[in-house]
Design a protein around this motif. Structure first.
Motif: not given
Length: 164
Positions: A62-77
């Motif tokens: 995420f740091q390399i991509l310049g984005i935050s890793g939050t914001g999604e919930k893995c409903m399958a998991m």
């Protein structure tokens, strides 16, 4: 988040995997309490340490991509873990419980292998080479864990469960 490109989908998938890993870390101590086979306990403890490292590597991505890793919930998991938690409530012989825990863990591993395989394909296509290297290392660990669980099941746990 509106998905208008493969890169958007890639980021969505990465965030989904990140959330999945966090859910796994939260659920693992509960599973570990039910394990009786020492070899299985050791394999799961090792994978818990790997999972911490995988979360760190995803954060690097995420740091390399310049984005935050939050914001999604893995409903399958969430569903796979809910099913595993339900299994843990059964009144089962310890060896049968261990065999069931392996089955639950392999469902998790197979989901992760599919997710990381897809993410690797997207990263390669999009030219995110640094991220690709990090994702490949995670994918390799997931495959090795799955193989290790298969060996444990086939050489000891399933045999003990059947002999009851």
């Amino acid at each position: 988040m509106k998905l208008t490109s493969l890169n958007d989908l890639f980021i969505h998938q990465m965030k989904d995997l990140y959330n999945a890993e966090q859910q796994i870390m939260k659920a693992m101590p509960e599973v570990m309490q039910k394990v009786s086979n020492r070899e299985l306990a050791s394999a799961l403890e090792q994978h818990m340490m790997e999972t911490r490292g995988q979360i760190d590597r995803l954060e690097q991505c995420f740091q390399i991509l310049g984005i935050s890793g939050t914001g999604e919930k893995c409903m399958a998991m969430e569903g796979i873990i809910r099913e595993a938690r339900d299994f843990l409530t059964h009144d089962a012989d310890p060896d049968v419980m261990d065999a069931g825990i392996i089955a639950c863990a392999q469902r998790i591993e197979h989901y992760e292998i599919a997710g990381y395989g897809t993410a690797c394909t997207y990263a390669k296509f999009l030219g995110h080479n640094q991220v690709l290297d990090l994702l490949k290392s995670i994918l390799s660990e997931e495959k090795m864990t799955d193989e290790k669980l298969t060996v444990i099941a086939e050489t000891t746990v399933n045999r003990k469960a059947e002999n009851h």
